[in-house]
Write an enzyme that holds these catalytic residues in place. Sequence first.
Site, mmCIF file in Angstrom:
data_model
loop_
_atom_site.group_PDB
_atom_site.id
_atom_site.type_symbol
_atom_site.label_atom_id
_atom_site.label_comp_id
_atom_site.label_asym_id
_atom_site.label_seq_id
_atom_site.Cartn_x
_atom_site.Cartn_y
_atom_site.Cartn_z
ATOM 1 N N GLU A 117 0.819 -1.215 0.000
ATOM 2 C CA GLU A 117 0.000 0.000 0.000
ATOM 3 C C GLU A 117 0.855 1.269 0.000
ATOM 4 O O GLU A 117 0.332 2.369 0.197
ATOM 5 C CB GLU A 117 -0.956 0.030 1.208
ATOM 6 C CG GLU A 117 -1.864 -1.170 1.372
ATOM 7 C CD GLU A 117 -2.859 -1.378 0.252
ATOM 8 O OE1 GLU A 117 -2.831 -0.630 -0.739
ATOM 9 O OE2 GLU A 117 -3.651 -2.322 0.362
ATOM 10 N N HIS A 140 -2.914 2.730 8.269
ATOM 11 C CA HIS A 140 -3.966 1.866 7.723
ATOM 12 C C HIS A 140 -4.141 0.649 8.613
ATOM 13 O O HIS A 140 -3.161 -0.017 8.961
ATOM 14 C CB HIS A 140 -3.586 1.437 6.297
ATOM 15 C CG HIS A 140 -4.460 0.363 5.724
ATOM 16 N ND1 HIS A 140 -5.829 0.498 5.598
ATOM 17 C CD2 HIS A 140 -4.171 -0.877 5.252
ATOM 18 C CE1 HIS A 140 -6.326 -0.605 5.061
ATOM 19 N NE2 HIS A 140 -5.349 -1.461 4.853
ATOM 20 N N HIS A 142 -7.230 -2.619 10.036
ATOM 21 C CA HIS A 142 -8.422 -3.412 9.723
ATOM 22 C C HIS A 142 -9.302 -3.559 10.977
ATOM 23 O O HIS A 142 -9.442 -4.668 11.493
ATOM 24 C CB HIS A 142 -8.016 -4.805 9.219
ATOM 25 C CG HIS A 142 -7.238 -4.822 7.956
ATOM 26 N ND1 HIS A 142 -6.631 -5.974 7.457
ATOM 27 C CD2 HIS A 142 -6.947 -3.847 7.050
ATOM 28 C CE1 HIS A 142 -6.015 -5.707 6.322
ATOM 29 N NE2 HIS A 142 -6.178 -4.417 6.052
ATOM 30 N N GLU A 170 -18.607 12.811 21.243
ATOM 31 C CA GLU A 170 -17.283 13.323 20.887
ATOM 32 C C GLU A 170 -16.999 13.267 19.381
ATOM 33 O O GLU A 170 -16.120 13.982 18.894
ATOM 34 C CB GLU A 170 -16.210 12.491 21.592
ATOM 35 C CG GLU A 170 -16.124 12.743 23.085
ATOM 36 C CD GLU A 170 -15.434 14.058 23.396
ATOM 37 O OE1 GLU A 170 -14.202 14.103 23.278
ATOM 38 O OE2 GLU A 170 -16.124 15.034 23.730
ATOM 39 N N HIS A 211 -12.861 -3.652 3.949
ATOM 40 C CA HIS A 211 -11.401 -3.788 4.051
ATOM 41 C C HIS A 211 -10.833 -3.115 5.315
ATOM 42 O O HIS A 211 -10.195 -3.781 6.119
ATOM 43 C CB HIS A 211 -10.736 -3.215 2.787
ATOM 44 C CG HIS A 211 -9.256 -3.368 2.755
ATOM 45 N ND1 HIS A 211 -8.534 -3.710 1.633
ATOM 46 C CD2 HIS A 211 -8.325 -3.217 3.728
ATOM 47 C CE1 HIS A 211 -7.251 -3.783 1.921
ATOM 48 N NE2 HIS A 211 -7.094 -3.483 3.186
#
Length: 274
Positions: A117, A140, A142, A170, A211
Site C-alpha cells: 500500500e 492503515h 483493519h 465526541e 477492508h
Amino acid sequence: MKILDMPCTKGFMQIAQDGVDKGWHEMNGGNLSYRLTDAETKNVKAVCKKPASGWTELGESVPKLAGAFFMVTRTTGYMRNVKRTPEQAFGIVELDPTGTKYRIWWGLSDGGRPTSEFPSHLKNHEVKMLQDPANRVIYHAHPVNLIAMTFIVPLKDKDFSRALWQIMTECPVIFPKGVGVVPWMVPGKGEIAQATSKLMEKYDIVVWAHHGLFCAGTTFDRAFGLMDTVEKSAEIYMKVAATGKKRLSTITDAGIRKIIKAFGLKDFTTKFLR
Ligand code: 2HA
Ligand code: ZN
C-alpha cells in the site's frame, strides 16, 4: 543518535504495537508510514552513511515528495513484529528527485520491500503535506466493527459520517469534516490509491469498504486517536444494530448542530446533516 533511539522510531513502533493490542492487525494486515523531518533525515544520513540499496520503481508518481525520507512497514510483514524485530519489519527509504523511485537507507533487511500500500500512502502524504506540512503520518488498519459497518451503512460519505456522528457525542468534535468512503476495490496501486488520495483532500479519515480504514495525522497520537475513535463509534453502532431493536433515541441533527455551536466547529460539514 541511533535509529532505534530516535523519538520518531519509538513512536512508529509504539503505534504499531498499540494497533496490534487493539486487534486491528491480523496476519500482515494494515501498514504505516511516517515522513521524516529534515533533522531526522540528517540524522539517518549521518548514522547510515550510505544507502543500503539501489533505486526501485514505486509504480506511482509523487513529484511533490521528491527527495523525502519515509519510515514504512514491510510488505507481507506483520505489525506485531514492528517492535519485536524492527530492522526486518520496517525501514527508512528515500524518494528520488522525480518522485517515482525509492531506495532503502535502513531496515527492511533480508530483501524486504515497503508495504504493497506504499503507493496509496505516498499519494495521501502528497495531498496532506500540501495542505499542511505538519501532516506526517498515514496509518492503515483493519478494525473489525468499522469493516462490519460497511456491510449495512450506504457507502456514501454523507451516510457514513452521519451514522458515526450520531453514536458518540465526541465524534462531531473529533472529526467534524466527516469521513470519506471508497467503495470496494482491489487494494494496491492505481485506482484505489487515486480514489483515496482524492478523498484525503477533504478528509483525514477514509473508509475502504469491506477492508479497513486510512487515517492521516500530524502525529502518531493523532492518527491512532482517529482510528480508535471511529472504531469505537462503529463498535457501538454494531452493538446497537445487533440487538435488532429499534433505537428509542439517538443524537439528533439538532443535537449535532448544538455541538457545532458549543465547540465552534468551523470546519464541520453541515451538508451531511438533514
Ligand atoms: O498490508 O492491509 O491492504 C496488508 C494490507 C493491505
Ligand atoms: Zn489493508
